[in-house]
Design a protein around this motif. Structure first.
Motif, PDB file in Angstrom:
ATOM      1  N   VAL A   1      -0.683   0.419 -10.583  1.00 42.26           N
ATOM      2  CA  VAL A   1      -1.350   1.128  -9.493  1.00 42.26           C
ATOM      3  C   VAL A   1      -2.798   0.652  -9.433  1.00 42.26           C
ATOM      4  O   VAL A   1      -3.489   0.620 -10.448  1.00 42.26           O
ATOM      5  CB  VAL A   1      -1.301   2.654  -9.707  1.00 42.26           C
ATOM      6  N   ARG A   2      -3.220   0.268  -8.223  1.00 43.42           N
ATOM      7  CA  ARG A   2      -4.599  -0.175  -8.022  1.00 43.42           C
ATOM      8  C   ARG A   2      -5.201   0.682  -6.918  1.00 43.42           C
ATOM      9  O   ARG A   2      -4.616   0.837  -5.857  1.00 43.42           O
ATOM     10  CB  ARG A   2      -4.618  -1.655  -7.617  1.00 43.42           C
ATOM     11  N   LYS A   3      -6.370   1.237  -7.213  1.00 38.63           N
ATOM     12  CA  LYS A   3      -7.049   2.073  -6.213  1.00 38.63           C
ATOM     13  C   LYS A   3      -8.324   1.380  -5.756  1.00 38.63           C
ATOM     14  O   LYS A   3      -8.968   0.683  -6.530  1.00 38.63           O
ATOM     15  CB  LYS A   3      -7.365   3.447  -6.791  1.00 38.63           C
TER      16      LYS A   3
ATOM     17  N   ARG B   1      -7.736   3.876  -0.695  1.00 41.69           N
ATOM     18  CA  ARG B   1      -6.406   3.292  -0.582  1.00 41.69           C
ATOM     19  C   ARG B   1      -5.807   3.113  -1.978  1.00 41.69           C
ATOM     20  O   ARG B   1      -6.529   2.915  -2.952  1.00 41.69           O
ATOM     21  CB  ARG B   1      -6.443   1.921   0.093  1.00 41.69           C
ATOM     22  N   THR B   2      -4.491   3.161  -2.024  1.00 45.72           N
ATOM     23  CA  THR B   2      -3.763   2.913  -3.263  1.00 45.72           C
ATOM     24  C   THR B   2      -2.753   1.813  -2.993  1.00 45.72           C
ATOM     25  O   THR B   2      -2.021   1.862  -2.000  1.00 45.72           O
ATOM     26  CB  THR B   2      -3.030   4.183  -3.733  1.00 45.72           C
ATOM     27  N   TRP B   3      -2.730   0.813  -3.877  1.00 44.16           N
ATOM     28  CA  TRP B   3      -1.776  -0.281  -3.784  1.00 44.16           C
ATOM     29  C   TRP B   3      -0.881  -0.244  -5.009  1.00 44.16           C
ATOM     30  O   TRP B   3      -1.317   0.084  -6.113  1.00 44.16           O
ATOM     31  CB  TRP B   3      -2.484  -1.624  -3.702  1.00 44.16           C
ATOM     32  N   LEU B   4       0.354  -0.613  -4.816  1.00 47.48           N
ATOM     33  CA  LEU B   4       1.346  -0.601  -5.882  1.00 47.48           C
ATOM     34  C   LEU B   4       1.970  -1.980  -6.016  1.00 47.48           C
ATOM     35  O   LEU B   4       2.211  -2.653  -5.016  1.00 47.48           O
ATOM     36  CB  LEU B   4       2.445   0.417  -5.563  1.00 47.48           C
TER      37      LEU B   4
ATOM     38  N   GLU C   1       5.058   4.011 -13.569  1.00 43.65           N
ATOM     39  CA  GLU C   1       3.837   3.499 -14.202  1.00 43.65           C
ATOM     40  C   GLU C   1       3.866   3.782 -15.706  1.00 43.65           C
ATOM     41  O   GLU C   1       3.512   2.912 -16.509  1.00 43.65           O
ATOM     42  CB  GLU C   1       2.609   4.122 -13.544  1.00 43.65           C
TER      43      GLU C   1
ATOM     44  N   SER D   1       4.306   9.980  -5.233  1.00 42.95           N
ATOM     45  CA  SER D   1       3.321  10.000  -6.302  1.00 42.95           C
ATOM     46  C   SER D   1       3.962  10.343  -7.645  1.00 42.95           C
ATOM     47  O   SER D   1       3.694   9.701  -8.667  1.00 42.95           O
ATOM     48  CB  SER D   1       2.218  11.007  -5.966  1.00 42.95           C
TER      49      SER D   1
ATOM     50  N   ASP E   1       0.849  -1.179   0.000  1.00 43.71           N
ATOM     51  CA  ASP E   1       0.000   0.000   0.000  1.00 43.71           C
ATOM     52  C   ASP E   1       0.892   1.239   0.000  1.00 43.71           C
ATOM     53  O   ASP E   1       2.055   1.204   0.395  1.00 43.71           O
ATOM     54  CB  ASP E   1      -0.981  -0.006   1.176  1.00 43.71           C
ATOM     55  N   PHE E   2       0.337   2.315  -0.515  1.00 45.52           N
ATOM     56  CA  PHE E   2       1.067   3.564  -0.718  1.00 45.52           C
ATOM     57  C   PHE E   2       1.743   4.033   0.572  1.00 45.52           C
ATOM     58  O   PHE E   2       2.928   4.362   0.573  1.00 45.52           O
ATOM     59  CB  PHE E   2       0.088   4.624  -1.236  1.00 45.52           C
TER      60      PHE E   2
END
Length: 102
Positions: free
Chosen positions: A66-68, A76-79, A59, A52, A36-37
């Motif tokens: 990137v998954r939001k 939440r943002t996952w990478l 990206e 970011s 997670d971010f």
């Protein structure tokens, strides 16, 4: 005259990954399936805005996905490192090792 072929390992370094911050991001993501971010931000000791910006560069290169989403009502943002990103990281590390060992 033709220039000799580029054989020194430095020619194999990836310009996208070579930045210390991006290298840190890719290295951290290489050891996990996803992060997670906030966890990534804290582990590499960087601000939200700087992370970011660098994630956007990774990206765009196709190295990071990137998954939001939401956890409860909180965004939440996952990478995650893509297969292309993992390959680029492995090649970059190999070049660094060759330079250091050579």
């Amino acid at each position: 005259m033709t220039a000799p072929p580029a054989s020194h390992a430095r020619h194999q370094l990836d310009d996208v990954i070579h930045s210390p911050i991006r290298f840190s991001i890719v290295a951290a993501l290489a050891s996990v399936d996803e992060s997670d971010f906030a966890t990534l931000r804290d582990s590499i000791e960087i601000s939200d805005s700087a992370l970011s910006k660098q994630v956007t560069t990774l990206e765009s290169a196709g190295y990071v996905k990137v998954r939001k989403g939401y956890v409860g009502k909180r965004p939440r943002t996952w990478l995650a490192l893509t297969s292309r990103g993992r390959t680029a990281y492995a090649k970059h590390l190999a070049a660094l090792r060759e330079i250091a060992g050579g």
